[in-house]
Design an enzyme around this catalytic site. Structure first.
Site, PDB file in Angstrom:
ATOM      1  N   GLN A 260     -13.714 -13.453  15.337  1.00 21.88           N
ATOM      2  CA  GLN A 260     -13.296 -14.778  14.414  1.00 21.88           C
ATOM      3  C   GLN A 260     -12.116 -14.563  14.903  1.00 21.88           C
ATOM      4  OE1 GLN A 260      -9.840 -14.524  11.107  1.00 21.88           O
ATOM      5  NE2 GLN A 260     -12.152 -13.116  10.253  1.00 21.88           N
TER       6      GLN A 260
ATOM      7  N   LYS B  71      -3.252 -19.615  13.105  1.00 23.69           N
ATOM      8  CA  LYS B  71      -2.137 -19.849  12.249  1.00 23.69           C
ATOM      9  C   LYS B  71      -1.481 -21.350  12.708  1.00 23.69           C
ATOM     10  CE  LYS B  71      -4.262 -17.519   8.747  1.00 23.69           C
ATOM     11  NZ  LYS B  71      -5.027 -18.108   8.463  1.00 23.69           N
TER      12      LYS B  71
ATOM     13  N   THR C 232       0.785  -4.110   7.863  1.00 23.27           N
ATOM     14  CA  THR C 232       0.824  -4.675   9.202  1.00 23.27           C
ATOM     15  C   THR C 232       1.747  -5.525   9.989  1.00 23.27           C
ATOM     16  OG1 THR C 232      -1.153  -5.378  10.804  1.00 23.27           O
ATOM     17  CG2 THR C 232      -0.954  -5.714   8.837  1.00 23.27           C
TER      18      THR C 232
ATOM     19  N   GLY D 280      -3.787  -2.400   9.694  1.00 24.58           N
ATOM     20  CA  GLY D 280      -2.978  -1.703  10.325  1.00 24.58           C
ATOM     21  C   GLY D 280      -4.059  -1.076  10.719  1.00 24.58           C
TER      22      GLY D 280
ATOM     23  N   SER E 246      -4.912  -6.274  16.525  1.00 24.28           N
ATOM     24  CA  SER E 246      -3.280  -5.536  17.332  1.00 24.28           C
ATOM     25  C   SER E 246      -4.021  -4.434  18.324  1.00 24.28           C
ATOM     26  CB  SER E 246      -2.237  -5.316  16.590  1.00 24.28           C
ATOM     27  OG  SER E 246      -2.248  -4.697  15.835  1.00 24.28           O
TER      28      SER E 246
ATOM     29  N   LYS F  33      -2.075  20.630  -2.908  1.00 24.54           N
ATOM     30  CA  LYS F  33      -1.796  21.813  -4.010  1.00 24.54           C
ATOM     31  C   LYS F  33      -0.303  21.579  -4.421  1.00 24.54           C
ATOM     32  CE  LYS F  33       0.842  25.436  -3.110  1.00 24.54           C
ATOM     33  NZ  LYS F  33       1.604  25.650  -4.280  1.00 24.54           N
TER      34      LYS F  33
ATOM     35  N   CYS G  53       4.864  28.416  -2.611  1.00 22.93           N
ATOM     36  CA  CYS G  53       4.472  28.132  -1.020  1.00 22.93           C
ATOM     37  C   CYS G  53       3.830  29.332  -0.538  1.00 22.93           C
ATOM     38  CB  CYS G  53       6.168  28.024  -0.527  1.00 22.93           C
ATOM     39  SG  CYS G  53       6.934  27.250  -1.316  1.00 22.93           S
TER      40      CYS G  53
HETATM   41  N1  3NM Z   1      -6.165 -10.526   7.475  1.00 23.34           N
HETATM   42  P1  3NM Z   1      -4.165  -5.938  12.264  1.00 23.34           P
HETATM   43  S1  3NM Z   1      -4.669  -8.028   7.865  1.00 23.34           S
HETATM   44  C1  3NM Z   1      -5.375 -10.632   9.784  1.00 23.34           C
HETATM   45  O1  3NM Z   1      -5.345  -8.449   4.397  1.00 23.34           O
HETATM   46  C2  3NM Z   1      -5.656 -10.147   9.049  1.00 23.34           C
HETATM   47  O2  3NM Z   1      -6.514  -9.573   4.768  1.00 23.34           O
HETATM   48  C3  3NM Z   1      -5.250  -9.313   7.066  1.00 23.34           C
HETATM   49  O3  3NM Z   1      -3.915  -7.498  11.871  1.00 23.34           O
HETATM   50  C4  3NM Z   1      -5.651  -8.808   5.422  1.00 23.34           C
HETATM   51  O4  3NM Z   1      -5.179  -4.948  12.882  1.00 23.34           O
HETATM   52  C5  3NM Z   1      -4.587  -8.740   9.039  1.00 23.34           C
HETATM   53  O5  3NM Z   1      -2.864  -5.957  13.934  1.00 23.34           O
HETATM   54  C6  3NM Z   1      -3.573  -8.244  10.551  1.00 23.34           C
HETATM   55  O6  3NM Z   1      -2.647  -4.151  11.834  1.00 23.34           O
HETATM   56  C7  3NM Z   1      -4.391  -6.694  10.514  1.00 23.34           C
HETATM   57 MG    MG Z   2      -6.314 -17.461   5.348  1.00 16.15          MG
END
Ligand code: 3NM
Ligand code: MG
Length: 520
Positions: free
Chosen positions: A42, A46, A139, A175, A202, A367, A446
């Site tokens: 994709q 932006k 993220t 993330g 990322s 637990k 514990c």
């Molecule tokens: N869309 P990374 S989160 C492009 O929640 C995008 O719709 C998201 O980036 C959504 O893999 C996101 O670096 C960024 O965390 C994801």
């Molecule tokens: Mg959008």
């Protein structure tokens, strides 16, 4: 390429911002990712003038076509039409699906971002080709996200669309990286519908070596996570309604014996108050205790075939950082982790610590007492209905809460109390062994965590049996100690309890165990 042949396993979303792309060339990054085996791309930009976007997208399309992989454009139907690429991805604030479909035609691939059940059903109904479910984890790549839904949110959406009869392909996003991808996939999957893959920005675009990063992610995506063994097997083998609850009693003795024979390491990250007692309990059942709260040490300790206990009893910022390091090390080594969220609901700090720990890694066993389990469960909005944190739950509510949490987290959950409840997310057992005397001395809860860790270290392939065996060993020893004529109060109870733990172990090892297990 036919829509049904698209491989969503690893879905690459681009980002040209300096913070992620750095001084790398986007075309080169995408080419490398495609060489590694990314199955769909994709183009997400932006900023930029329309002409510039079209030029960039055209260049990318040349590359993706070479690899026979579809290229989608984020948001911009006009750019997709201009380039003649395979489709678009739209968010909830972008052009509506019906209009986009009318403009692009039936053959176009249209994906929709969804973060709740309503949006997902609407997108499936409207004929989306796939769902991008998120945001899984907060993220830095996308800071304007509206909902952080975690794996529990993803799973809830998958369960609902499967219930509604849709088979729409789906990936999750937000993330995702090499440290969490296996757990995210494992914990997100519903009973009837799993994810088709994950979408990342990322983790590939921001990697020093995008090809190596994509190859690594794909290799992780294609093999089962080290912690999945028994639950995965079970949920594949059993349908919820047909299955009979297995009789675990014949399996209890062998677990106690396995601990005795293998002397597993029980690595405790626990509070100062109980260290000595928990170490003595570990020795009594035949385990080898180490009390180490230093996270750096965990990488080495995790390779010794044992299990980790994270006991939040005296949580502080250093402690939390140490837990996270150790959790990561044990997850990577594929060794079990027992989480004891002591006092989970008591303070804001502890509630936050629970969330931090649960997001940081996979926990094999959780637990706690009723309040703690409620707190652990409660951070999922959709599933909180009916669980009033101030009320005391009925027996069936407790059993149901334990089962739902285990089902949601794909782990074993134990709720201790007069009756203890244990569930693997499929079946739930109630245990009535034990004695109120256990509440009169410190460290029993514990050290139950310690006992469980030793059992699960010896019997990782069947965690719920290991957990129940540990609980019966522990609670029956307490009953026997309490019944002894020489025990007259909490002081005399402690040594008698350690003796009985050890005696049960020795009797079991020599085949002479006879006791009454009150379990159903
Ligand atoms: N869309 P990374 S989160 C492009 O929640 C995008 O719709 C998201 O980036 C959504 O893999 C996101 O670096 C960024 O965390 C994801
Ligand atoms: Mg959008």
């Amino acid at each position: 390429m036919r829509k049904e042949d698209i491989d969503y396993t690893l879905y690459l979303v681009t980002d040209s911002s300096p913070a992620i792309l750095g001084d790398r060339d986007l075309n080169h990054v995408v080419e490398e990712a495609l060489e590694a085996g990314v199955g769909i791309v994709q183009f997400r930009e932006k900023k930029g003038d329309t002409r510039e976007l079209i030029e960039k997208a055209r260049a990318l399309h040349q590359i993706t076509k070479k690899h026979n992989v579809p290229l989608l454009i984020n948001d911009r139907v006009d750019v997709a039409l201009a380039v003649g690429c395979e489709g678009i991805h739209i968010g909830q604030d972008d052009m509506d699906l019906a209009t986009a479909r009318r403009l692009l035609g039936e053959d176009a691939i249209i994906g929709v971002t969804v973060s709740n059940v309503e949006q997902a059903i609407e997108a499936c109904q409207g004929g989306a080709d796939y769902l991008g479910i998120g945001t899984v984890y907060a993220t830095p790549t996308k800071t304007n996200t509206k909902d952080i839904i975690g794996t529990a949110g993803v799973r809830n959406i998958l369960d609902h669309i499967a219930d509604a009869g849709y088979t729409t392909r789906s990936v999750c996003i937000g993330g995702i990286n090499a440290s969490n991808v296996q757990r995210v996939l494992f914990q997100s999957n519903g009973i009837r519908k799993g994810l088709d893959g994950v979408a990342v920005v990322s983790a590939v675009v921001g990697a020093a070596n995008p090809k190596a990063a994509a190859l690594h992610l794909l290799s992780l995506l294609k093999r089962p996570p080290p912690f999945s063994s028994d639950l995965q097997r079970k949920s594949q083998a059993l349908s919820e309604t047909e299955a009979l609850k297995p009789d675990l009693l014949p399996l209890i003795g062998p677990v106690i014996r396995a601990v005795h024979e293998t002397t597993p390491l029980s690595h405790n990250m626990t509070n100062l108050v109980v260290q000595n007692f928990a170490a003595n309990v570990a020795l009594a059942i035949g385990a080898s205790p180490i009390m180490s709260n230093y996270g750096e040490e965990a990488a080495d300790l995790s390779k010794l075939g044992g299990a980790l206990v994270i006991n939040m009893g005296t949580v502080n910022p250093d402690g939390l950082a140490n837990y996270m390091k150790a959790l990561k090390a044990y997850n990577e080594a594929g060794r079990p982790v027992v989480f004891d969220p002591v006092g989970a609901g008591a303070t804001t700090i502890r509630r936050e610590a629970v969330k931090t720990i649960m997001a940081a890694g996979y926990l094999d066993v959780i637990k706690g007492n009723e309040g703690e389990i409620k707190t652990v469960f409660g951070d999922n909005k959709e599933q909180q209905r009916g669980v009033d944190s101030s009320s005391t739950l009925s027996a069936s509510d407790k059993a149901s809460l334990v089962r739902r949490l285990a089902h949601r987290e794909k782990c074993v959950v134990v709720m201790t109390g007069k009756t203890d409840y244990v569930s693997d997310g499929i079946f739930t057992w109630a245990i009535d062994n034990g004695t109120p005397r256990l509440g009169e001395v410190t460290g029993t809860g514990c050290s139950l965590g310690t006992t469980i860790s030793a059992a699960i270290a010896s019997r990782q392939a069947d965690r719920v049996t290991a957990v129940i065996a540990a609980m019966l060993h522990f609670e029956i020893a307490a009953e026997l100690a309490d019944e002894r004529p020489d025990v007259s109060g909490p002081g005399t109870f402690i040594p008698a309890f350690l003796d009985e733990l050890s005696r049960i172990r020795m009797d079991t090892a020599s085949g002479n165990l006879s006791c009454v297990c009150d379990i159903q």
